[in-house]
Design a protein around this motif. Structure first.
Motif, PDB file in Angstrom:
ATOM      1  N   GLU A   1     -37.276  71.277  99.747  1.00  0.00           N
ATOM      2  CA  GLU A   1     -37.235  72.472  98.914  1.00  0.00           C
ATOM      3  C   GLU A   1     -38.064  72.277  97.650  1.00  0.00           C
ATOM      4  O   GLU A   1     -38.132  71.183  97.096  1.00  0.00           O
ATOM      5  CB  GLU A   1     -35.785  72.806  98.555  1.00  0.00           C
ATOM      6  N   GLU A   2     -38.674  73.364  97.210  1.00  0.00           N
ATOM      7  CA  GLU A   2     -39.496  73.305  96.004  1.00  0.00           C
ATOM      8  C   GLU A   2     -38.592  73.173  94.778  1.00  0.00           C
ATOM      9  O   GLU A   2     -37.746  74.026  94.518  1.00  0.00           O
ATOM     10  CB  GLU A   2     -40.366  74.549  95.880  1.00  0.00           C
ATOM     11  N   ILE A   3     -38.789  72.099  94.004  1.00  0.00           N
ATOM     12  CA  ILE A   3     -37.972  71.841  92.819  1.00  0.00           C
ATOM     13  C   ILE A   3     -38.591  72.470  91.586  1.00  0.00           C
ATOM     14  O   ILE A   3     -37.892  72.941  90.692  1.00  0.00           O
ATOM     15  CB  ILE A   3     -37.784  70.317  92.627  1.00  0.00           C
ATOM     16  N   PHE A   4     -39.897  72.494  91.498  1.00  0.00           N
ATOM     17  CA  PHE A   4     -40.627  73.085  90.369  1.00  0.00           C
ATOM     18  C   PHE A   4     -40.251  72.389  89.069  1.00  0.00           C
ATOM     19  O   PHE A   4     -39.940  73.020  88.056  1.00  0.00           O
ATOM     20  CB  PHE A   4     -40.379  74.589  90.277  1.00  0.00           C
ATOM     21  N   GLY A   5     -40.289  71.081  89.112  1.00  0.00           N
ATOM     22  CA  GLY A   5     -39.988  70.281  87.938  1.00  0.00           C
ATOM     23  C   GLY A   5     -40.504  68.869  88.133  1.00  0.00           C
ATOM     24  O   GLY A   5     -41.085  68.535  89.167  1.00  0.00           O
ATOM     25  N   PRO A   6     -40.281  67.987  87.152  1.00  0.00           N
ATOM     26  CA  PRO A   6     -40.880  66.648  87.163  1.00  0.00           C
ATOM     27  C   PRO A   6     -40.113  65.653  88.036  1.00  0.00           C
ATOM     28  O   PRO A   6     -39.574  64.654  87.552  1.00  0.00           O
ATOM     29  CB  PRO A   6     -40.840  66.255  85.684  1.00  0.00           C
ATOM     30  N   VAL A   7     -40.058  65.932  89.325  1.00  0.00           N
ATOM     31  CA  VAL A   7     -39.308  65.111  90.271  1.00  0.00           C
ATOM     32  C   VAL A   7     -40.168  64.835  91.492  1.00  0.00           C
ATOM     33  O   VAL A   7     -40.737  65.772  92.078  1.00  0.00           O
ATOM     34  CB  VAL A   7     -38.006  65.808  90.717  1.00  0.00           C
ATOM     35  N   ILE A   8     -40.285  63.556  91.884  1.00  0.00           N
ATOM     36  CA  ILE A   8     -41.007  63.221  93.112  1.00  0.00           C
ATOM     37  C   ILE A   8     -40.129  62.378  94.025  1.00  0.00           C
ATOM     38  O   ILE A   8     -39.238  61.652  93.584  1.00  0.00           O
ATOM     39  CB  ILE A   8     -42.336  62.490  92.838  1.00  0.00           C
ATOM     40  N   ALA A   9     -40.406  62.506  95.322  1.00  0.00           N
ATOM     41  CA  ALA A   9     -39.688  61.779  96.366  1.00  0.00           C
ATOM     42  C   ALA A   9     -40.648  60.819  97.050  1.00  0.00           C
ATOM     43  O   ALA A   9     -41.707  61.239  97.537  1.00  0.00           O
ATOM     44  CB  ALA A   9     -39.115  62.760  97.375  1.00  0.00           C
ATOM     45  N   LEU A  10     -40.292  59.537  97.078  1.00  0.00           N
ATOM     46  CA  LEU A  10     -41.102  58.518  97.753  1.00  0.00           C
ATOM     47  C   LEU A  10     -40.622  58.355  99.187  1.00  0.00           C
ATOM     48  O   LEU A  10     -39.418  58.180  99.446  1.00  0.00           O
ATOM     49  CB  LEU A  10     -40.993  57.184  97.029  1.00  0.00           C
ATOM     50  N   ILE A  11     -41.576  58.399 100.131  1.00  0.00           N
ATOM     51  CA  ILE A  11     -41.278  58.242 101.556  1.00  0.00           C
ATOM     52  C   ILE A  11     -42.274  57.245 102.136  1.00  0.00           C
ATOM     53  O   ILE A  11     -43.486  57.380 101.915  1.00  0.00           O
ATOM     54  CB  ILE A  11     -41.378  59.595 102.298  1.00  0.00           C
ATOM     55  N   SER A  12     -41.777  56.265 102.868  1.00  0.00           N
ATOM     56  CA  SER A  12     -42.646  55.239 103.460  1.00  0.00           C
ATOM     57  C   SER A  12     -43.153  55.671 104.828  1.00  0.00           C
ATOM     58  O   SER A  12     -42.500  56.442 105.535  1.00  0.00           O
ATOM     59  CB  SER A  12     -41.878  53.922 103.609  1.00  0.00           C
ATOM     60  N   PHE A  13     -44.345  55.159 105.182  1.00  0.00           N
ATOM     61  CA  PHE A  13     -44.867  55.338 106.544  1.00  0.00           C
ATOM     62  C   PHE A  13     -45.587  54.064 106.967  1.00  0.00           C
ATOM     63  O   PHE A  13     -45.980  53.243 106.134  1.00  0.00           O
ATOM     64  CB  PHE A  13     -45.793  56.557 106.629  1.00  0.00           C
ATOM     65  N   ASP A  14     -45.759  53.922 108.299  1.00  0.00           N
ATOM     66  CA  ASP A  14     -46.388  52.710 108.846  1.00  0.00           C
ATOM     67  C   ASP A  14     -47.778  52.954 109.417  1.00  0.00           C
ATOM     68  O   ASP A  14     -48.538  52.008 109.615  1.00  0.00           O
ATOM     69  CB  ASP A  14     -45.491  52.093 109.929  1.00  0.00           C
ATOM     70  N   ASN A  15     -48.118  54.207 109.723  1.00  0.00           N
ATOM     71  CA  ASN A  15     -49.459  54.525 110.214  1.00  0.00           C
ATOM     72  C   ASN A  15     -49.793  55.952 109.829  1.00  0.00           C
ATOM     73  O   ASN A  15     -48.914  56.742 109.461  1.00  0.00           O
ATOM     74  CB  ASN A  15     -49.573  54.318 111.727  1.00  0.00           C
ATOM     75  N   LEU A  16     -51.078  56.304 109.890  1.00  0.00           N
ATOM     76  CA  LEU A  16     -51.511  57.619 109.415  1.00  0.00           C
ATOM     77  C   LEU A  16     -50.967  58.768 110.249  1.00  0.00           C
ATOM     78  O   LEU A  16     -50.704  59.850 109.724  1.00  0.00           O
ATOM     79  CB  LEU A  16     -53.041  57.680 109.356  1.00  0.00           C
TER      80      LEU A  16
END
Length: 481
Positions: A382-397
């Motif tokens: 959901e769009e937060i529209f504020g200074p918040v980011i979520a980090l998500i890991s991945f292993d390949n493109l």
């Protein structure tokens, strides 16, 4: 304290209700000024004025219409500092950002003024050798424009300028929260001598004036920027009333940090994309997808860089990030932070309302970072529209591209990589209307088309020469001697 009225048929007019709504400085909680609370009767007067003006305006040459836009740009340039200071007071954006936005609005006016000298049709070969067949562009007529508070100069101008240059007349409903900034822009049109009725401004609530624009039978088209929820309502109402509509809505924009990314550039772009304007941009970076092999190094650099950010009143020297635009906006951001915690994401930076003598009278939220985020969490969807980011890991493109596409939105996306193949795959495989390589998610040049995919837009494009597609209809002409 400043109070501006509506602008209708070349005259500044008080609203029919006589009511005023205070505009609060989000950095200090002081009252900046007052905005009128308008009625449907006020809107009717504006639409009537625009209707009466449209025939004469549309018959002017493109060059003549462009001359007015050049004059407006010159006046705005003279008043750049005043407009920018007002913007910062009304919605909290730092003064350098407000000056940059105002300068962008001036450049947009000059760009579209020049469009008045460009072609508006094509000659098409006819199967009849004695006939001439060609196309020309016809303006829609009266266009209703509904704009948000986060870009109170650039967005109104990038809608009004093409509408006007292609021969339409305008009724604009700016956000009440930034009504004084909007009025100072409209004042430049007034003092440039634009014919009465060509530009009209009605300030009021979305439920009354916004809905009234959707339902008004004399309005031929609507251009809207705002939330996807309101956008969908406008789309449904426009279909019922036979209006052409253009919607630019939300985003949940990812940046992909590939294994070979330049981490210094990636950190700089992530912070700028996520936290400038306090994250209150539809193109702001919201999800940070990081290759697992470099995640620890990236996070270390990110946290170190964030500690250098100076937060405070955007009018003060050296401030990098200002407050949320209002108490309601701040409360919404804080509620999403609580959702992130309850969903099991790991809060690794920020997460609170700032406190202390410099912050207690404003709506300040710390830059906030969640780690170990699952793609299905609300803070990842959901769009937060504020200074918040979520980090998500991945292993390949391939996994990264799937994660990038795993939302209902498709506005902007970026990747940091040195690999040409990865760049090309990203460009082809990510569902976003704006894709940027080795650059932040936010930002598009004014001469380029702008708009999103999926539920981020109505699949139309704003800005650049693409704007002609919305603000005109194609008329095919066949002439036989």
């Amino acid at each position: 304290m400043e109070t501006y009225t509506n602008y209708v048929d070349g005259v500044w007019r008080a609203s029919g209700s006589g009511e005023l709504k205070p505009i609060i400085n989000p950095a200090t909680m002081d009252v900046v000024g007052n905005a009128p609370v308008s009625t449907l009767a006020d809107l009717d007067e504006a639409v009537q004025a625009a209707t009466e003006a449209k025939a004469k305006w549309s018959k002017l040459s493109g060059a003549a219409r462009g001359d007015y836009l050049y004059k407006v740009a010159d006046l705005m340039e003279e008043r750049l500092d005043d407009i920018a200071i007002t913007m910062t007071k009304e919605m909290g954006k730092t003064l350098p950002e407000a000056k940059g936005e105002t300068a962008r609005g001036i450049a947009i006016l000059r760009y579209y003024a020049g469009e008045g000298m460009r072609k508006v049709g094509d000659v098409i070969p006819s199967t009849d050798s004695e006939a001439l067949m060609f196309t020309k562009r016809a303006p829609l007529g009266v266009v209703g424009i509904i704009t948000p508070w986060n870009f109170p100069v650039a967005i109104p101008i990038w809608k009004m300028a093409p509408a006007l240059i292609y021969g339409n007349t305008v009724v604009i409903k700016p956000a009440s929260e930034t009504a004084i900034t909007a009025a100072k822009v409209i004042a430049c049109f007034y003092e440039a001598g634009i014919p009465k009725g060509v530009v009209n401004m009605i300030i009021g609530s979305g439920s009354v004036i916004g809905q009234g624009i959707v339902e008004h039978p004399a309005i031929a088209g609507i251009s809207f920027t705002g939330s996807d929820e309101v956008g969908h309502q406008i789309a449904l109402g426009s279909v019922k009333t036979g209006k052409k509509y253009q919607l630019e809505m939300g985003g949940k924009n990812p940046v992909i940090i590939a294994e070979d990314a330049d981490l210094s550039k990636a950190v700089e772009g992530t912070i700028s994309g996520a936290f400038r304007s306090t994250g209150q941009k539809c193109t702001a970076t919201s999800r940070v997808l990081v290759h697992s092999s470099i995640k620890a190094a990236f996070v270390d650099k990110l946290l170190s860089a964030l500690k250098e950010i100076k937060i405070g009143n955007g009018l003060n020297d050296g401030i990098w990030m200002g407050p949320c635009s209002s108490e309601g906006q701040m409360e919404g951001v804080l509620s999403y932070i609580e959702k992130g915690k309850s969903e099991g994401a790991k809060l690794i930076y920020g997460g609170s309302r700032l406190q202390g003598p410099s912050y207690d009278q404003g709506f300040y939220v710390e830059p906030t970072i969640f780690d170990e985020v699952d793609s299905q969490m609300q803070i990842a969807q959901e769009e937060i529209f504020g200074p918040v980011i979520a980090l998500i890991s991945f292993d390949n493109l391939e996994e990264a591209f799937a994660l990038a596409n795993d939302t209902k939105f498709g506005l902007s996306a970026s990747i940091y990589t040195e690999n040409i193949g990865a760049m090309l795959a990203f460009i082809d495989d990510v569902d976003a209307g704006l894709v940027r390589v080795n650059a932040e998610t936010a930002g598009v040049e004014l001469q380029a088309p702008f708009g999103g995919m999926k539920q981020s837009s109505s699949h139309s494009r704003e800005q650049g020469q693409a704007a002609i597609e919305f603000y005109t209809n194609v008329k095919t002409v066949f002439i036989k001697g």
